[in-house]
Scaffold this motif. Structure first.
Motif, PDB file in Angstrom:
ATOM      1  N   LEU A 186       4.461   0.865  -2.988  1.00  0.00           N
ATOM      2  CA  LEU A 186       3.486   1.895  -2.588  1.00  0.00           C
ATOM      3  C   LEU A 186       2.068   1.326  -2.586  1.00  0.00           C
ATOM      4  O   LEU A 186       1.286   1.579  -1.660  1.00  0.00           O
ATOM      5  CB  LEU A 186       3.568   3.086  -3.525  1.00  0.00           C
ATOM      6  N   ARG A 187       1.732   0.565  -3.632  1.00  0.00           N
ATOM      7  CA  ARG A 187       0.386  -0.010  -3.690  1.00  0.00           C
ATOM      8  C   ARG A 187       0.176  -0.996  -2.536  1.00  0.00           C
ATOM      9  O   ARG A 187      -0.873  -1.018  -1.897  1.00  0.00           O
ATOM     10  CB  ARG A 187       0.183  -0.705  -5.035  1.00  0.00           C
ATOM     11  N   GLY A 188       1.172  -1.822  -2.259  1.00  0.00           N
ATOM     12  CA  GLY A 188       1.053  -2.765  -1.148  1.00  0.00           C
ATOM     13  C   GLY A 188       0.917  -2.061   0.186  1.00  0.00           C
ATOM     14  O   GLY A 188       0.144  -2.496   1.050  1.00  0.00           O
ATOM     15  N   ALA A 189       1.651  -0.950   0.370  1.00  0.00           N
ATOM     16  CA  ALA A 189       1.574  -0.208   1.626  1.00  0.00           C
ATOM     17  C   ALA A 189       0.171   0.361   1.834  1.00  0.00           C
ATOM     18  O   ALA A 189      -0.393   0.300   2.937  1.00  0.00           O
ATOM     19  CB  ALA A 189       2.608   0.912   1.639  1.00  0.00           C
ATOM     20  N   VAL A 190      -0.406   0.920   0.775  1.00  0.00           N
ATOM     21  CA  VAL A 190      -1.750   1.491   0.881  1.00  0.00           C
ATOM     22  C   VAL A 190      -2.775   0.396   1.148  1.00  0.00           C
ATOM     23  O   VAL A 190      -3.712   0.571   1.943  1.00  0.00           O
ATOM     24  CB  VAL A 190      -2.098   2.286  -0.398  1.00  0.00           C
ATOM     25  N   LEU A 191      -2.617  -0.763   0.492  1.00  0.00           N
ATOM     26  CA  LEU A 191      -3.553  -1.862   0.718  1.00  0.00           C
ATOM     27  C   LEU A 191      -3.456  -2.369   2.154  1.00  0.00           C
ATOM     28  O   LEU A 191      -4.483  -2.718   2.772  1.00  0.00           O
ATOM     29  CB  LEU A 191      -3.292  -2.995  -0.268  1.00  0.00           C
ATOM     30  N   VAL A 192      -2.270  -2.416   2.709  1.00  0.00           N
ATOM     31  CA  VAL A 192      -2.105  -2.818   4.110  1.00  0.00           C
ATOM     32  C   VAL A 192      -2.801  -1.810   5.020  1.00  0.00           C
ATOM     33  O   VAL A 192      -3.518  -2.178   5.969  1.00  0.00           O
ATOM     34  CB  VAL A 192      -0.618  -2.948   4.475  1.00  0.00           C
ATOM     35  N   GLU A 193      -2.566  -0.517   4.734  1.00  0.00           N
ATOM     36  CA  GLU A 193      -3.182   0.539   5.554  1.00  0.00           C
ATOM     37  C   GLU A 193      -4.704   0.432   5.541  1.00  0.00           C
ATOM     38  O   GLU A 193      -5.366   0.405   6.588  1.00  0.00           O
ATOM     39  CB  GLU A 193      -2.733   1.908   5.038  1.00  0.00           C
TER      40      GLU A 193
END
Length: 828
Positions: A748-755
């Motif tokens: 989840l943290r990686g997805a938000v950072l990518v976004e």
């Protein structure tokens, strides 16, 4: 439902939740910035207008190159007006072996008709008093003149063929330029002494002025009578001519201030729009429940609108209060750039500031609320929501147009608003198009990715509308921050750099041609690297393209006929320093063609261009030259510049003397005394005081601009945070679903950072490019500065924007991960 009670209760409960607090802060900043700048501009304008008659020494005047006709004075007496005569010209004063260039002002006993002539019997000015014009045989001298000639009160100095005795120190007078551009110190004498000195013969560079003062109706009648009577070379002098030096200095200061205020208002509007949109999204379920309970649409919308009104009242009041405090600080920062006697603040700028606040609130905050009219009661059971209605889009456009119009009215700078807002509007369009194209492309490739990359990019493509809005907000706020934090200081630095430490601070005038080599050697012996003695000739402008010279730009009360007008010119083989070639081609050093190069302002004044001809009287010869180039002269460089430059190979035997500008370390003017004694005809003019005055103007403007930029930077940070939080609710709901399906915290943290990384990177690229382009255009078109884009600070600012975006994403995931999935799903 009780609309007022519901609005007050809801506002009290929701204010600290974040969205309304952002709107409140945006309003305060926008109103404060506009009130501060608007009030300052209004007070200075009123002060300049109120003191204009005192500044020019009367209510109306006629200025000419010869004594105005006696009939003008007789007509004024018949109308009951007081009159005063004055003649001004440059001349060299002598006392023993000392000499000094001075501005001689010959006046009569009636001078001044308006304002105060302040003199003193001591050099320190401790016993100042008001006075009229000096009696015959006496003179009032500027302190710089006393120091330059080494004389004291009571000494006698040579004025042409006569002598005058200095009886007073001249402290201040009407019609002075405030010390900013008056290079030679003034000497006030009686007109009879000027006539006795024999300095007003043929070829003198004297300027005559006949001033009038009296009741307004009589002055207006005199103006109407004079206008058809004026001959070539005569023009009216009114209050609009007053304090030109001060107006010019404040105009540039006002543009810097207007740039900061304009960006603050724009950013406040963007922050309000983003926060209000988020506020509306959070109110969807509440509106649906109220509809289920029987509340009418108009009552619901009335309650929401009333919340905005209740929010606007304290925000505008606080913004006006902060703006008034800020304008006091601005007056203090600008110091003696503004008039000493400033009028009290008027209500108009405060009302304009409050009006801008209301426009920001209702123009950018109300359209998102209009979407809530379409929320059906069934919203409590499904996720339906009305699309943005056309009326909301029209409201946005109308609000933006009204805000821009009111901002332009308050700052008084249409060009600045057009360039800056036009650039930012183009950026918004490009950001929206680029965002839509990128999301379309990501939609094609994200299915092939894995892990956090797939989840982050899927979040963007799933909320394309919100992602585009978020990208536009991020791009605008980051671009505005770069304009304020990088381009603004860069412009101020460029302005400072126009006066480097080795700026010429001395002028050498009236050097004869047979003295050139000896003077050059004497100056080099003092350490002057390049004395650069240039020819200085005065002739007559006889014709332009074979016809009598007629100005394309004509002053009021002037027919623009410049036949037989004196013209100062020079000639050289190479292209002059401190100039930029704009059009045409400069002649070769070996050329002997009859060619001329014109300064752009002079060329524009007479409507001349490449290929036109001008005919000059050079001593005993009449010559015609073809214009082959147009230059832009850097007058702020304090180098010797000329409007008309001729090809040295074609001038022939024209009469001339030599002039030079050079730099000597401060305090070494005394070293020039041997040069003055060896060549008594040569005049030395020191302008260190003028350079210090100009540097002081720049520093004070920089301090004032930095103060207003504080509001703008705060608004920019506010927009940045609002844009980054625009989709917080949606991300919280999506993350809860993913956590329910077994997603790990790291995913989840990686997805938000990518976004957020993708959004931040694209916004940074667009913002850096736009800031560089807007900065270059504004510097060249409005500030007349050649600012090269400072790429290193711009790229550093863009990288900072990406990092801030990633930080916001990381911070947001922490709160999301702390929220239980069940609670997040209920809130979604």
């Amino acid at each position: 439902m009780n609309v007022v009670r519901h609005a007050a209760r809801t506002l009290r409960r929701e204010f600290m939740a974040g969205d309304l607090l952002t709107v409140f802060a945006a309003l305060v900043l926008g109103v404060a910035a506009m009130t501060a700048v608007g009030t300052l501009v209004d007070r200075v304008t009123l002060a300049l207008t109120a003191s204009a008659a005192e500044v020019i020494g009367g209510d109306l005047g006629v200025q000419a190159r010869a004594e105005p006709p006696a009939g003008f004075a007789e007509q004024a007496r018949q109308r009951g007006l007081a009159i005063a005569h004055r003649v001004t010209f440059p001349s060299v004063l002598f006392h023993g072996e000392s000499s000094l260039m001075a501005t001689i002002k010959g006046v009569d006993g009636a001078h001044p008709l308006r304002g105060r002539l302040r003199v003193a019997r001591d050099v320190a000015g401790l016993h100042a008093e008001d006075a009229g014009g000096p009696p015959a045989g006496e003179a009032y001298a500027d302190p710089r003149l006393l120091a330059g000639l080494g004389v004291s009160i009571g000494d006698t100095i040579e004025l042409g063929a006569s002598h005058v005795r200095i009886t007073r120190v001249l402290l201040s007078e009407p019609d002075a330029s405030g010390g900013l551009m008056e290079m030679a110190p003034p000497l006030l004498v009686h007109r009879h002494d000027v006539a006795a000195a024999g300095l007003l013969g043929a070829g003198s560079r004297a300027s005559y002025r006949l001033m009038f003062a009296g009741p307004p109706d009589a002055v207006d009648g005199m103006r109407q009578w004079l206008e058809p009577q004026l001959q070539p070379g005569q023009r009216l002098v009114g209050v609009e001519d007053a304090q030109q030096g001060l107006r010019a200095a404040f105009d540039r200061a006002g543009r810097f201030l207007a740039l900061a205020a304009l960006l603050a208002v724009l950013l406040a509007g963007v922050a309000t729009a983003l926060a209000a949109n988020r506020f509306a999204l959070h109110r969807i379920d509440t509106v649906a429940i109220l509809r289920c309970l029987g509340a009418r649409q108009r009552d619901i919308l009335g309650s929401l609108a009333l919340q905005l009104v209740l929010l606007a009242i304290p925000a505008c009041a606080l913004g006006i209060g902060l703006g008034m405090l800020a304008q006091v600080a601005l007056v203090e920062a600008l110091g003696n750039l503004v008039p000493a006697r400033m009028p009290l603040p008027q209500a108009t700028p405060m009302l304009a500031g409050a009006g801008i606040g209301l426009l920001i609130l209702f123009g950018f905050g109300l359209p998102p609320l209009l979407r809530l009219r379409g929320v059906p009661p069934m919203r409590v059971l499904n996720r339906s929501f009305a699309a943005l209605p056309a009326t909301s889009l029209l409201a946005y456009v109308a609000a933006l147009a009204a805000t821009v119009a009111l901002t332009v009215y308050a700052t008084g700078d249409v060009q600045l608003a057009a360039w800056v807002l036009g650039g930012l509007a183009a950026l918004a369009v490009i950001a929206a198009a680029a965002g839509a194209a990128l999301l379309w492309l990501l939609g094609r490739v994200q299915a092939r990715l894995r892990g956090a990359w797939r989840l982050g990019l899927a979040a963007l493509t799933r909320r394309r509308g919100l992602a585009v809005v978020q990208l536009v907000g991020l791009s605008l706020s980051l671009c505005a921050l770069l304009l304020l934090a990088v381009i603004g200081p860069g412009l101020l630095g460029q302005w400072r750099d126009r006066l480097p430490a080795d700026t010429p601070n001395h002028f050498l005038l009236n050097v004869q041609r047979d003295q050139a080599q000896a003077v050059d050697q004497a100056l080099r012996g003092l350490g002057v690297a390049d004395p650069d003695l240039q020819p200085f000739g005065t002739g007559r402008l006889l014709a332009i393209n074979g016809k009598p010279p007629q100005r394309a730009q004509v002053d009021e009360g002037d027919d623009g006929n410049d036949a037989d007008r004196p013209v100062n010119f020079s000639w050289r083989h190479g292209f002059p320093p401190a100039n930029t070639l704009l059009e045409g081609q400069y002649w070769d050093a070996s050329s002997r063609a009859d060619e001329a190069s014109l300064e752009e302002g002079w060329a524009r004044r007479y409507g001349m261009s490449i290929g036109d001809t001008l005919t000059l009287q050079l001593g005993e010869q009449e010559r015609t030259f073809t214009v082959t180039s147009v230059r832009k002269a850097d007058w702020d460089s304090f180098r010797v510049n000329f409007f008309v430059l001729l090809n040295a190979g074609a001038v022939g035997d024209a009469p001339y003397n030599l002039i030079s500008s050079f730099h000597l370390p401060s305090g070494r003017t005394a070293a020039l005394a041997p040069v003055a004694r060896q060549f008594p005809n040569v005049s030395v003019l020191e302008i260190d005081a003028i350079l210090e005055r100009v540097r002081e103007v720049i520093e004070r403007v920089a301090q004032a601009v930095q103060l207003v930029m504080g509001f703008s930077l705060a608004a920019g940070v506010l927009v940045l945070l609002a844009a980054l939080q625009a989709t917080a609710g949606e991300r919280r709901y999506d993350s809860a679903v993913l956590r329910t399906l077994g997603a790990r915290h790291g995913q989840l943290r990686g997805a938000v950072l990518v976004e957020f990384g993708a959004l931040g990177l694209l916004a940074a690229v667009l913002a850096v490019a736009a800031a560089a382009l807007i900065g270059a255009l504004v510097s060249r078109q409005l500030f007349e500065l050649a600012l090269a884009p400072p790429w290193v600070p711009l790229l550093a600012g863009g990288a900072g924007g990406v990092l801030l975006s990633l930080l916001a994403g990381w911070s947001g995931t922490r709160s999301i991960l702390r929220t239980p999935p069940v609670l997040a799903l209920r809130q979604g």
